[in-house]
Design an enzyme around this catalytic site. Sequence first.
Site, mmCIF file in Angstrom:
data_model
loop_
_atom_site.group_PDB
_atom_site.id
_atom_site.type_symbol
_atom_site.label_atom_id
_atom_site.label_comp_id
_atom_site.label_asym_id
_atom_site.label_seq_id
_atom_site.Cartn_x
_atom_site.Cartn_y
_atom_site.Cartn_z
ATOM 1 N N TYR A 41 2.790 19.662 27.787
ATOM 2 C CA TYR A 41 1.907 19.060 28.777
ATOM 3 C C TYR A 41 0.920 20.043 29.394
ATOM 4 O O TYR A 41 1.283 21.084 29.890
ATOM 5 C CB TYR A 41 2.717 18.457 29.929
ATOM 6 C CG TYR A 41 1.807 18.001 31.034
ATOM 7 C CD1 TYR A 41 1.106 16.809 30.899
ATOM 8 C CD2 TYR A 41 1.608 18.764 32.176
ATOM 9 C CE1 TYR A 41 0.243 16.385 31.884
ATOM 10 C CE2 TYR A 41 0.742 18.347 33.167
ATOM 11 C CZ TYR A 41 0.064 17.169 33.017
ATOM 12 O OH TYR A 41 -0.800 16.755 33.983
ATOM 13 N N LYS A 56 -3.976 15.289 30.895
ATOM 14 C CA LYS A 56 -4.635 14.343 29.998
ATOM 15 C C LYS A 56 -6.098 14.717 29.872
ATOM 16 O O LYS A 56 -6.679 15.298 30.778
ATOM 17 C CB LYS A 56 -4.527 12.932 30.586
ATOM 18 C CG LYS A 56 -3.326 12.182 30.088
ATOM 19 C CD LYS A 56 -3.635 10.718 29.915
ATOM 20 C CE LYS A 56 -2.649 10.022 29.013
ATOM 21 N NZ LYS A 56 -1.267 10.433 29.143
ATOM 22 N N ASP A 98 -10.997 20.535 33.402
ATOM 23 C CA ASP A 98 -10.326 20.679 34.690
ATOM 24 C C ASP A 98 -9.890 22.132 34.781
ATOM 25 O O ASP A 98 -9.090 22.593 33.972
ATOM 26 C CB ASP A 98 -9.124 19.722 34.706
ATOM 27 C CG ASP A 98 -8.205 19.898 35.910
ATOM 28 O OD1 ASP A 98 -8.400 20.849 36.689
ATOM 29 O OD2 ASP A 98 -7.290 19.072 36.049
HETATM 30 P P1 13P Z 1 -5.256 15.662 35.679
HETATM 31 O O1 13P Z 1 -5.209 15.356 34.200
HETATM 32 O O2 13P Z 1 -6.448 15.024 36.320
HETATM 33 O O3 13P Z 1 -5.173 17.133 35.911
HETATM 34 O O4 13P Z 1 -4.014 14.949 36.355
HETATM 35 C C1 13P Z 1 -2.729 15.326 35.956
HETATM 36 C C2 13P Z 1 -1.643 14.749 36.799
HETATM 37 O O5 13P Z 1 -0.508 15.084 36.583
HETATM 38 C C3 13P Z 1 -1.946 13.756 37.848
HETATM 39 O O6 13P Z 1 -0.778 13.344 38.534
HETATM 40 MG MG MG Z 2 -8.385 15.294 35.814
HETATM 41 MG MG MG Z 3 -5.662 18.543 37.131
HETATM 42 MG MG MG Z 4 -5.726 14.010 33.195
#
Ligand code: 13P
Ligand code: MG
Ligand code: MG
Ligand code: MG
Length: 380
Positions: free
Chosen positions: A227, A230, A11
């Site tokens: 953080y 994910k 991402d």
């Molecule tokens: P992503 O891992 O897809 O970037 O999403 C993170 C998030 O905080 C979604 O609310």
């Molecule tokens: Mg994502």
């Molecule tokens: Mg994201």
């Molecule tokens: Mg994610």
Amino acid sequence: EKVTVSVIKADVGGLCGHTLAPIELLDAVEYVVENAVDETLIDYYVTNCGDDIDIVMTHNKGVDNDEVHKLAWDALTDATEVAKELKLYGAGQDLLSDSFSGNVKGLGPGCAEMEFVERRSEPLVVFCCDKTDPAAFNLPFYKMFSSPFNTPGLVFDPSMTEGFKYEVMDIIDHKRVLMSTPVETYSLLALIGNLERYAIKRVYRGYDNEIAAVASSEKLNMMAGEYVGKDDPVAIVRAQSGFPAVGELLEAFANPHLVSGWMRGCHWGPMMPVGEEDAMPSRFDGPARIMALGFQLSKGRLVGPNDLFADKAFDKARDKALDMADMMRSMGPFQPHRLPESMMEYTSVPKVLKALESRFEEIPENNCKLDKVTDRGDLE
Ligand code: 13P
Ligand code: MG
Ligand code: MG
Ligand code: MG
Ligand code: 13P
């Protein structure tokens, strides 16, 4: 000769928020990857699932190859520059290092790779997810390779009756174990039913140890120490002729299961199977999506993809996932919609709890009489 399939993903920015990696980013990646065809790669396919860019590549260089990893890293770095220029949300989110050092592992991107001798016909499915983590594959991998109620081929095909072997990672202690089904089915489930700690990395066919499946399992949130998102996973799974049929792989998603992720990476929610057009999670930043891209390899060439979850027959799974989404959402910030602390992505939650620590006091031995609340608001 062996062929290698590598899927590297990251991402590097969303339009808007965490919903979508726009075409400008895919173009930037494709430009770099296209230039590497013939020299480094045989073929490639670039797509996105939500805000994650997925680069599918084929080549003859084996897994963990410097040149292939650097290529993906350079493509994602160029896309990051575009994301910064457009001031996309979380530009460069998953590129945790400023410089490349031989392998994308530990640098942020997720990676799933397998090397094998291409069969007379080599169907394979690349699964791409957003808003969840690698343990999301635990239940479907179990169904695909060990449940005869999902995969009748386990009963009908003599090359599968010896079952499959699972390489399971202990994410917390950084260890791994190999387990065989059907003999060790119950012990395997004892591990992989714990989505907090165990994630399936690879699956091998029992009788000849041929590679059947591999998932990306880099734990981004742990790698960065705080953080950073994910590690929305990808997986490569081989199909037919001694492996589950394509439809047996997909059937594992016909009855949606709950996975961790969704809003802020802090909630349980359903995994919704979707076609490429519908992989733009926006409701409460979700719910989690999974796409299934079906390819036939032809001397390493990626023929396809067939956008397998675009099939109308998955409409009911989508409806059900949306009903499950409503049901989970009704719990708001309460468990079991909210993840346990150990699985929450946001390190700011412990900060909120820390601030309350000094306010706690011992519970008195005889705690039946009503306490008075002083003017200051303390218990007396
Ligand atoms: P992503 O891992 O897809 O970037 O999403 C993170 C998030 O905080 C979604 O609310
Ligand atoms: Mg994502
Ligand atoms: Mg994201
Ligand atoms: Mg994610
Ligand atoms: P076809 O008859 O359409 O080739 O399908 C065969 C099959 O095995 C489906 O699972």
